[in-house]
Design an enzyme around this catalytic site. Structure first.
Site, PDB file in Angstrom:
ATOM      1  N   MET A   1      50.922 135.840 -13.419  1.00 20.75           N
ATOM      2  CA  MET A   1      51.349 134.788 -12.484  1.00 20.75           C
ATOM      3  C   MET A   1      52.677 134.162 -12.909  1.00 20.75           C
ATOM      4  O   MET A   1      53.569 133.967 -12.089  1.00 20.75           O
ATOM      5  CB  MET A   1      50.281 133.698 -12.373  1.00 20.75           C
ATOM      6  CG  MET A   1      49.012 134.134 -11.692  1.00 20.75           C
ATOM      7  SD  MET A   1      49.255 134.562  -9.968  1.00 20.75           S
ATOM      8  CE  MET A   1      49.364 132.949  -9.203  1.00 20.75           C
ATOM      9  N   GLY A   2      52.814 133.860 -14.209  1.00 18.64           N
ATOM     10  CA  GLY A   2      54.032 133.211 -14.699  1.00 18.64           C
ATOM     11  C   GLY A   2      55.255 134.088 -14.514  1.00 18.64           C
ATOM     12  O   GLY A   2      56.310 133.618 -14.053  1.00 18.64           O
TER      13      GLY A   2
ATOM     14  N   ASN B   1      57.402 132.598 -23.742  1.00 19.07           N
ATOM     15  CA  ASN B   1      55.970 132.854 -23.895  1.00 19.07           C
ATOM     16  C   ASN B   1      55.609 132.714 -25.360  1.00 19.07           C
ATOM     17  O   ASN B   1      56.431 132.998 -26.243  1.00 19.07           O
ATOM     18  CB  ASN B   1      55.623 134.267 -23.404  1.00 19.07           C
ATOM     19  CG  ASN B   1      54.125 134.441 -23.242  1.00 19.07           C
ATOM     20  OD1 ASN B   1      53.521 133.864 -22.345  1.00 19.07           O
ATOM     21  ND2 ASN B   1      53.512 135.213 -24.122  1.00 19.07           N
TER      22      ASN B   1
ATOM     23  N   SER C   1      48.518 129.055  -4.973  1.00 18.74           N
ATOM     24  CA  SER C   1      47.589 130.081  -4.489  1.00 18.74           C
ATOM     25  C   SER C   1      48.339 131.280  -3.946  1.00 18.74           C
ATOM     26  O   SER C   1      49.418 131.148  -3.364  1.00 18.74           O
ATOM     27  CB  SER C   1      46.690 129.531  -3.380  1.00 18.74           C
ATOM     28  OG  SER C   1      45.869 130.575  -2.895  1.00 18.74           O
TER      29      SER C   1
ATOM     30  N   GLY D   1      47.689 134.659  -5.656  1.00 16.45           N
ATOM     31  CA  GLY D   1      47.595 135.786  -6.586  1.00 16.45           C
ATOM     32  C   GLY D   1      48.978 136.259  -6.996  1.00 16.45           C
ATOM     33  O   GLY D   1      49.994 135.581  -6.771  1.00 16.45           O
TER      34      GLY D   1
ATOM     35  N   LYS E   1      43.792 122.340  -4.479  1.00 21.12           N
ATOM     36  CA  LYS E   1      43.663 123.759  -4.859  1.00 21.12           C
ATOM     37  C   LYS E   1      42.217 124.106  -5.204  1.00 21.12           C
ATOM     38  O   LYS E   1      41.709 125.173  -4.842  1.00 21.12           O
ATOM     39  CB  LYS E   1      44.582 124.074  -6.052  1.00 21.12           C
ATOM     40  CG  LYS E   1      44.421 125.501  -6.597  1.00 21.12           C
ATOM     41  CD  LYS E   1      44.865 126.543  -5.599  1.00 21.12           C
ATOM     42  CE  LYS E   1      44.323 127.934  -5.744  1.00 21.12           C
ATOM     43  NZ  LYS E   1      44.084 128.556  -6.961  1.00 21.12           N
TER      44      LYS E   1
ATOM     45  N   HIS F   1      40.298 124.467  -2.082  1.00 23.63           N
ATOM     46  CA  HIS F   1      40.761 125.734  -1.480  1.00 23.63           C
ATOM     47  C   HIS F   1      39.933 126.883  -2.038  1.00 23.63           C
ATOM     48  O   HIS F   1      39.469 127.762  -1.313  1.00 23.63           O
ATOM     49  CB  HIS F   1      42.253 125.937  -1.789  1.00 23.63           C
ATOM     50  CG  HIS F   1      42.743 127.353  -1.608  1.00 23.63           C
ATOM     51  ND1 HIS F   1      42.454 128.370  -2.498  1.00 23.63           N
ATOM     52  CD2 HIS F   1      43.499 127.931  -0.636  1.00 23.63           C
ATOM     53  CE1 HIS F   1      43.003 129.497  -2.086  1.00 23.63           C
ATOM     54  NE2 HIS F   1      43.643 129.254  -0.958  1.00 23.63           N
ATOM     55  N   ASN F   2      39.722 126.879  -3.337  1.00 23.74           N
ATOM     56  CA  ASN F   2      38.957 127.964  -3.953  1.00 23.74           C
ATOM     57  C   ASN F   2      37.483 127.926  -3.541  1.00 23.74           C
ATOM     58  O   ASN F   2      36.867 128.971  -3.367  1.00 23.74           O
ATOM     59  CB  ASN F   2      39.081 127.900  -5.483  1.00 23.74           C
ATOM     60  CG  ASN F   2      40.401 128.482  -5.960  1.00 23.74           C
ATOM     61  OD1 ASN F   2      41.370 128.508  -5.218  1.00 23.74           O
ATOM     62  ND2 ASN F   2      40.451 128.939  -7.195  1.00 23.74           N
TER      63      ASN F   2
ATOM     64  N   GLU G   1      37.417 129.445  -0.332  1.00 17.75           N
ATOM     65  CA  GLU G   1      37.630 130.889  -0.581  1.00 17.75           C
ATOM     66  C   GLU G   1      36.288 131.575  -0.919  1.00 17.75           C
ATOM     67  O   GLU G   1      35.976 132.642  -0.390  1.00 17.75           O
ATOM     68  CB  GLU G   1      38.622 131.016  -1.740  1.00 17.75           C
ATOM     69  CG  GLU G   1      38.906 132.415  -2.250  1.00 17.75           C
ATOM     70  CD  GLU G   1      39.849 132.364  -3.469  1.00 17.75           C
ATOM     71  OE1 GLU G   1      40.957 131.816  -3.336  1.00 17.75           O
ATOM     72  OE2 GLU G   1      39.473 132.870  -4.542  1.00 17.75           O
TER      73      GLU G   1
ATOM     74  N   HIS H   1      10.491 102.257  -2.864  1.00 17.75           N
ATOM     75  CA  HIS H   1      11.955 102.315  -2.813  1.00 17.75           C
ATOM     76  C   HIS H   1      12.545 101.618  -1.590  1.00 17.75           C
ATOM     77  O   HIS H   1      13.752 101.548  -1.450  1.00 17.75           O
ATOM     78  CB  HIS H   1      12.420 103.781  -2.870  1.00 17.75           C
ATOM     79  CG  HIS H   1      12.128 104.429  -4.185  1.00 17.75           C
ATOM     80  ND1 HIS H   1      12.655 103.969  -5.365  1.00 17.75           N
ATOM     81  CD2 HIS H   1      11.339 105.484  -4.512  1.00 17.75           C
ATOM     82  CE1 HIS H   1      12.226 104.726  -6.361  1.00 17.75           C
ATOM     83  NE2 HIS H   1      11.415 105.647  -5.880  1.00 17.75           N
TER      84      HIS H   1
HETATM   85  C1  6PG Z   1      44.312 131.873  -5.457  1.00 15.41           C
HETATM   86  C2  6PG Z   1      42.984 132.181  -6.099  1.00 15.41           C
HETATM   87  C3  6PG Z   1      43.055 132.212  -7.576  1.00 15.41           C
HETATM   88  C4  6PG Z   1      41.726 132.461  -8.252  1.00 15.41           C
HETATM   89  C5  6PG Z   1      41.079 133.744  -7.912  1.00 15.41           C
HETATM   90  C6  6PG Z   1      39.828 134.035  -8.695  1.00 15.41           C
HETATM   91  O1  6PG Z   1      44.292 130.973  -4.651  1.00 15.41           O
HETATM   92  O2  6PG Z   1      45.294 132.528  -5.744  1.00 15.41           O
HETATM   93  O3  6PG Z   1      42.069 131.212  -5.721  1.00 15.41           O
HETATM   94  O4  6PG Z   1      43.544 130.970  -7.987  1.00 15.41           O
HETATM   95  O5  6PG Z   1      41.956 132.464  -9.598  1.00 15.41           O
HETATM   96  O6  6PG Z   1      40.783 133.811  -6.576  1.00 15.41           O
HETATM   97  O7  6PG Z   1      38.865 133.054  -8.565  1.00 15.41           O
HETATM   98  P1  6PG Z   1      37.408 133.346  -9.103  1.00 15.41           P
HETATM   99  O8  6PG Z   1      37.569 134.115 -10.392  1.00 15.41           O
HETATM  100  O9  6PG Z   1      36.747 132.042  -9.342  1.00 15.41           O
HETATM  101  O10 6PG Z   1      36.738 134.184  -8.054  1.00 15.41           O
END
Ligand code: 6PG
Length: 467
Positions: A13-14, A32, A127, A129, A181, A184-185, A188, A451
């Site tokens: 990602m970085g 790094n 977000s 990937g 975020k 969002h997950n 997801e 209660h």
């Molecule tokens: C994103 C994803 C990412 C996340 C993977 C894996 O938005 O790019 O949400 O951030 O790391 O989807 O998530 P899990 O390992 O919990 O399935």
């Protein structure tokens, strides 16, 4: 002149974010902890303006003031130690951004800790990937708005663009960006599980061959279900295993992993009385998937119905499944956005729900056509209680709820497990129930624990001697 931004942490990602920034005209200093990843990135970078550094001090000193540093390191303790390594070299007004999947409460704590040093801190949800990070992610920055304004020219440039708009907007104070975020997950997880259940129906109940299911997903991806997750599902179902030539999906062990963000979504919701049952069922489905060693013997011990080979009209039922999936998706997003709304109220964050829907249209994993509709719903009624009662979704669900019932009923009668579709329907039906059985629970609580309860006809708090 110095470098315009620094990226620390050069994993997948970085390094992708660094290349993205360089391709948009930034002069990017990179560092790094281990030099191998730095060297790999330099080799990959070609003519881009990527400048490697092998010590933190040199890296920091190469940056224009106020320094802007983007962290892409593993969430957790690593973030704290990286910040500690940076602080002695920074000055008040310098800006650290954390682009990892950090817990939003950690981000708030780090913000507070850095505030006393004068160093500014932004928690930036990222977000999309690897591909998103490289070509344009969805970005959710949280922290001080005036600090965000200083980095906005860079962040909006590297973000995905949809209809000329960057998928990046100021979210709110402190940990708000990472909170958005996180949820969002959670959404997801629900979206993925709902798709998996729709696939199960097509495969196990309608007995449609995999390649045809891939075609169906491709067709769905041209309509109102159009989304990244539907698109990749079609690709996945077509993929053959190099070794055996058989569908690769059938060779993958059915145990789903997770990195914690979905779990945090459920925990935060439970702690704050926010009903996110679909998200949580989707998380539990992952946990249950890990019980493979128990599920295999249980499959021979525990009775269930035979899958009926009755003559379901394929075209008709594929359409029911499509509508059921859409219904499930609406309910799941309604839960996620309720979590935004309620938490926003809790912390006084004033989360921009309309804009959050807009920045989710591109770059991120849950990007989907219907986020336009969600955004419009919030534009029309900023304070709407729940997406389900937005006029568009009232009409849609009126039409589609029958399909969700049909698919669940047929599937369940065949012994198929539909945790998230079922949770969607329960949520929908519970939400539209004016008078529920919660009164009976209140009576039970009062019976065994005094209660107390409220009445429908008189104000006040009451207790009855039930015996
Ligand atoms: C994103 C994803 C990412 C996340 C993977 C894996 O938005 O790019 O949400 O951030 O790391 O989807 O998530 P899990 O390992 O919990 O399935």
């Amino acid at each position: 002149m110095g470098n315009t931004i620094g990226v620390m942490g050069l994993g997948v990602m970085g390094s992708s974010i660094a290349l993205n920034m360089a391709s948009k005209g930034e002069k990017v200093a990179v560092y790094n902890y281990t030099p191998d990843l730095t060297d790999q990135l330099v080799q990959k970078s070609g003519h881009e303006e990527i400048y490697p550094y092998y010590d933190v001090q040199g890296f920091v000193q190469s940056l224009q003031s106020p320094r802007k540093i983007f962290l892409m390191v593993t969430a957790g303790k690593v973030v704290d130690s990286v910040i500690q390594s940076l602080v002695p070299h920074l000055e008040p007004g310098d800006i650290i951004m954390d682009g990892g999947n950090s817990n939003y409460e950690d981000t708030a704590r780090r913000y507070d800790e850095l505030k006393v040093t004068g160093i500014d801190y932004l928690g930036v949800g990222v977000s999309g990937g690897e591909e998103g990070a490289l070509k344009g992610p969805s970005l959710m920055p949280g922290g001080d708005e005036e600090v965000y304004e200083k980095v906005a020219p860079i962040l909006t440039k590297i973000a995905a663009q949809v209809e000329g708009q960057p998928c990046c907007v100021y979210i709110g104070p402190k940990g708000a960006g990472h909170f958005v975020k996180m949820v969002h997950n959670g959404i997801e997880y629900a979206d993925m599980q709902l798709i998996a259940e729709a696939y199960t129906f097509l495969r196990e109940k309608l007995h449609i061959p995999l390649t045809e299911i891939a075609d169906i997903f491709e067709t769905w991806n041209q309509g109102e279900l159009k989304s990244y997750l539907i698109e990749i599902t079609a690709d996945i179902l077509r993929k053959q295993d190099d070794k055996t030539g058989l569908p690769l999906v059938d060779r993958i062990l059915d145990k789903t992993g997770q990195n914690g963000t979905g779990k945090w979504t459920s925990i935060q919701a439970i702690d704050n009385g926010i009903p996110v049952s679909i998200i949580t069922e989707s998380l539990f489905a992952r946990y249950l998937s890990h019980k493979k060693e128990e599920r295999v013997p249980a499959s021979t011990l525990l009775a269930g119905p035979e899958i009926q080979n009755d003559d379901l009209d394929q075209d008709v039922w594929v359409e029911y499944v499509r509508q059921a999936l859409y219904m499930g998706k609406v309910c799941a997003y309604a839960q996620g956005f309720t979590q935004y709304k309620m938490t926003s109220g809790l912390y006084d964050w004033n989360l921009p729900l309309k804009d959050i829907a807009l920045i989710f249209r591109g770059g991120c994993i849950i990007r989907a056509e219907f986020l336009n509709t969600i955004s419009k719903a919030y534009e029309a009624q900023r304070g709407i209680a729940n997406l389900l009662v937005a006029p568009y979704f009232v009409e849609k669900t009126k039409e589609y709820q029958v399909s969700l019932r049909k698919v669940i009923t047929e599937g369940v009668m065949s012994g198929l497990s539909f945790p998230s579709l079922s949770a969607s329907l329960s949520y929908y039906d519970s939400y539209r129930t004016a008078n529920s059985s919660a009164n009976l629970l209140q009576a039970q609580r009062d019976y065994f624990g005094a209660h107390r309860y409220e009445r429908t006809d008189v104000e006040g708090s009451f207790h009855t001697n039930w015996k």
